[in-house]
Design a protein around this motif. Structure first.
Motif, PDB file in Angstrom:
ATOM      1  N   GLN A 104       0.834  -1.210   0.000  1.00 25.67           N
ATOM      2  CA  GLN A 104       0.000   0.000   0.000  1.00 25.67           C
ATOM      3  C   GLN A 104       0.869   1.260   0.000  1.00 25.67           C
ATOM      4  OE1 GLN A 104      -3.286   0.236  -0.237  1.00 25.67           O
ATOM      5  NE2 GLN A 104      -3.460   2.412   0.131  1.00 25.67           N
ATOM      6  N   VAL A 105       1.884   1.272   0.818  1.00 30.49           N
ATOM      7  CA  VAL A 105       2.793   2.421   0.889  1.00 30.49           C
ATOM      8  C   VAL A 105       3.525   2.597  -0.443  1.00 30.49           C
ATOM      9  CG1 VAL A 105       4.905   3.298   1.983  1.00 30.49           C
ATOM     10  CG2 VAL A 105       3.067   2.349   3.393  1.00 30.49           C
ATOM     11  N   GLN A 106       3.996   1.503  -1.023  1.00 29.81           N
ATOM     12  CA  GLN A 106       4.716   1.592  -2.304  1.00 29.81           C
ATOM     13  C   GLN A 106       3.805   2.103  -3.417  1.00 29.81           C
ATOM     14  OE1 GLN A 106       7.957   1.362  -2.741  1.00 29.81           O
ATOM     15  NE2 GLN A 106       8.115   0.973  -0.553  1.00 29.81           N
ATOM     16  N   ARG A 107       2.545   1.633  -3.442  1.00 25.22           N
ATOM     17  CA  ARG A 107       1.594   2.125  -4.454  1.00 25.22           C
ATOM     18  C   ARG A 107       1.370   3.624  -4.297  1.00 25.22           C
ATOM     19  NH1 ARG A 107      -0.823  -2.888  -3.900  1.00 25.22           N
ATOM     20  NH2 ARG A 107      -2.141  -2.214  -2.180  1.00 25.22           N
ATOM     21  N   ALA A 108       1.212   4.074  -3.060  1.00 26.88           N
ATOM     22  CA  ALA A 108       0.990   5.506  -2.803  1.00 26.88           C
ATOM     23  C   ALA A 108       2.201   6.323  -3.254  1.00 26.88           C
ATOM     24  CB  ALA A 108       0.704   5.726  -1.326  1.00 26.88           C
ATOM     25  N   ARG A 109       3.394   5.819  -2.983  1.00 24.97           N
ATOM     26  CA  ARG A 109       4.606   6.536  -3.401  1.00 24.97           C
ATOM     27  C   ARG A 109       4.704   6.615  -4.920  1.00 24.97           C
ATOM     28  NH1 ARG A 109       8.732   3.926   0.973  1.00 24.97           N
ATOM     29  NH2 ARG A 109       8.061   5.205   2.707  1.00 24.97           N
ATOM     30  N   ARG A 110       4.401   5.494  -5.590  1.00 20.82           N
ATOM     31  CA  ARG A 110       4.445   5.499  -7.056  1.00 20.82           C
ATOM     32  C   ARG A 110       3.424   6.478  -7.626  1.00 20.82           C
ATOM     33  NH1 ARG A 110       5.189  -0.163  -6.651  1.00 20.82           N
ATOM     34  NH2 ARG A 110       2.972  -0.485  -6.994  1.00 20.82           N
ATOM     35  N   GLU A 111       2.229   6.504  -7.048  1.00 22.17           N
ATOM     36  CA  GLU A 111       1.201   7.419  -7.533  1.00 22.17           C
ATOM     37  C   GLU A 111       1.614   8.872  -7.316  1.00 22.17           C
ATOM     38  OE1 GLU A 111      -2.412   6.266  -5.563  1.00 22.17           O
ATOM     39  OE2 GLU A 111      -2.529   4.388  -6.672  1.00 22.17           O
ATOM     40  N   ASP A 112       2.196   9.163  -6.161  1.00 23.52           N
ATOM     41  CA  ASP A 112       2.691  10.518  -5.890  1.00 23.52           C
ATOM     42  C   ASP A 112       3.780  10.903  -6.865  1.00 23.52           C
ATOM     43  OD1 ASP A 112       0.911  10.817  -3.803  1.00 23.52           O
ATOM     44  OD2 ASP A 112       2.417  10.483  -2.221  1.00 23.52           O
ATOM     45  N   LYS A 113       4.693   9.981  -7.123  1.00 26.39           N
ATOM     46  CA  LYS A 113       5.803  10.248  -8.039  1.00 26.39           C
ATOM     47  C   LYS A 113       5.277  10.500  -9.458  1.00 26.39           C
ATOM     48  CE  LYS A 113      10.227   8.330  -9.521  1.00 26.39           C
ATOM     49  NZ  LYS A 113      11.148   7.206  -9.420  1.00 26.39           N
ATOM     50  N   MET A 114       4.311   9.685  -9.880  1.00 22.88           N
ATOM     51  CA  MET A 114       3.737   9.863 -11.225  1.00 22.88           C
ATOM     52  C   MET A 114       2.988  11.178 -11.319  1.00 22.88           C
ATOM     53  SD  MET A 114       2.556   5.976 -12.166  1.00 22.88           S
ATOM     54  CE  MET A 114       1.719   6.486 -13.630  1.00 22.88           C
ATOM     55  N   ALA A 115       2.258  11.524 -10.278  1.00 22.74           N
ATOM     56  CA  ALA A 115       1.509  12.794 -10.291  1.00 22.74           C
ATOM     57  C   ALA A 115       2.466  13.974 -10.348  1.00 22.74           C
ATOM     58  CB  ALA A 115       0.622  12.871  -9.051  1.00 22.74           C
ATOM     59  N   PHE A 116       3.592  13.886  -9.623  1.00 22.38           N
ATOM     60  CA  PHE A 116       4.592  14.945  -9.620  1.00 22.38           C
ATOM     61  C   PHE A 116       5.229  15.100 -10.998  1.00 22.38           C
ATOM     62  CE2 PHE A 116       9.020  16.347  -8.939  1.00 22.38           C
ATOM     63  CZ  PHE A 116       8.762  17.593  -8.386  1.00 22.38           C
ATOM     64  N   GLN A 117       5.536  13.955 -11.639  1.00 19.91           N
ATOM     65  CA  GLN A 117       6.181  13.997 -12.951  1.00 19.91           C
ATOM     66  C   GLN A 117       5.248  14.538 -14.031  1.00 19.91           C
ATOM     67  OE1 GLN A 117       7.554   9.974 -13.510  1.00 19.91           O
ATOM     68  NE2 GLN A 117       9.454  10.334 -12.379  1.00 19.91           N
ATOM     69  N   THR A 118       3.966  14.270 -13.932  1.00 13.35           N
ATOM     70  CA  THR A 118       3.047  14.772 -14.953  1.00 13.35           C
ATOM     71  C   THR A 118       2.791  16.272 -14.796  1.00 13.35           C
ATOM     72  OG1 THR A 118       1.158  14.056 -13.605  1.00 13.35           O
ATOM     73  CG2 THR A 118       1.860  12.594 -15.388  1.00 13.35           C
ATOM     74  N   LYS A 119       3.016  16.811 -13.593  1.00  9.85           N
ATOM     75  CA  LYS A 119       2.853  18.257 -13.365  1.00  9.85           C
ATOM     76  C   LYS A 119       3.971  19.059 -13.994  1.00  9.85           C
ATOM     77  CE  LYS A 119       0.121  18.109  -9.160  1.00  9.85           C
ATOM     78  NZ  LYS A 119       0.055  18.472  -7.745  1.00  9.85           N
TER      79      LYS A 119
END
Length: 120
Positions: A104-119
């Motif tokens: 769960q923590v790893q999924r959240a980190r990946r989602e945060d990282k992807m959201a940051f990169q798309t910004k």
């Protein structure tokens, strides 16, 4: 004609109360076990997600980091598991919860990282 008598006798034996009652009891028992397994799976899954989110929201104010977060997770998981299922989690339940929490923590980190990169 002899075939009909054997068939009728076999059907009468299979549908007799002496045979049907244990079969029905077995099927009901099996269904209850399967239902409880599904309930336990649902409870564990819900607990893991909720507790991980709760810890991620509060770990800074509690002043915990790293492995202390996992220790807090295990403490809260054991408490909530006992409240909801009425028993202490087994070693297997705890291992499953730890794996799910890490995922769960790893999924959240990946989602945060992807959201940051798309910004960018």
């Amino acid at each position: 004609m002899a075939d009909i008598n054997w068939t009728k006798m076999f059907t009468d034996i299979l549908t007799s109360e002496a045979v049907m009652e244990p079969v029905i009891a077995f099927l009901v028992g099996y269904w209850i076990r399967q239902y409880k397994k599904q309930e336990k799976y649902r409870v564990v899954s819900d607990l893991v997600v909720d507790i991980v989110d709760y810890i991620e929201e509060h770990y800074e104010e509690w002043g915990i980091r790293g492995s202390e977060k996992m220790n807090k997770f295990l403490e809260l998981f054991s408490e909530e598991y006992k409240k909801q299922l009425g028993k202490t989690p087994t070693v297997s339940d705890i291992q499953t919860a730890k794996i799910r929490a890490e995922a769960q923590v790893q999924r959240a980190r990946r989602e945060d990282k992807m959201a940051f990169q798309t910004k960018k």
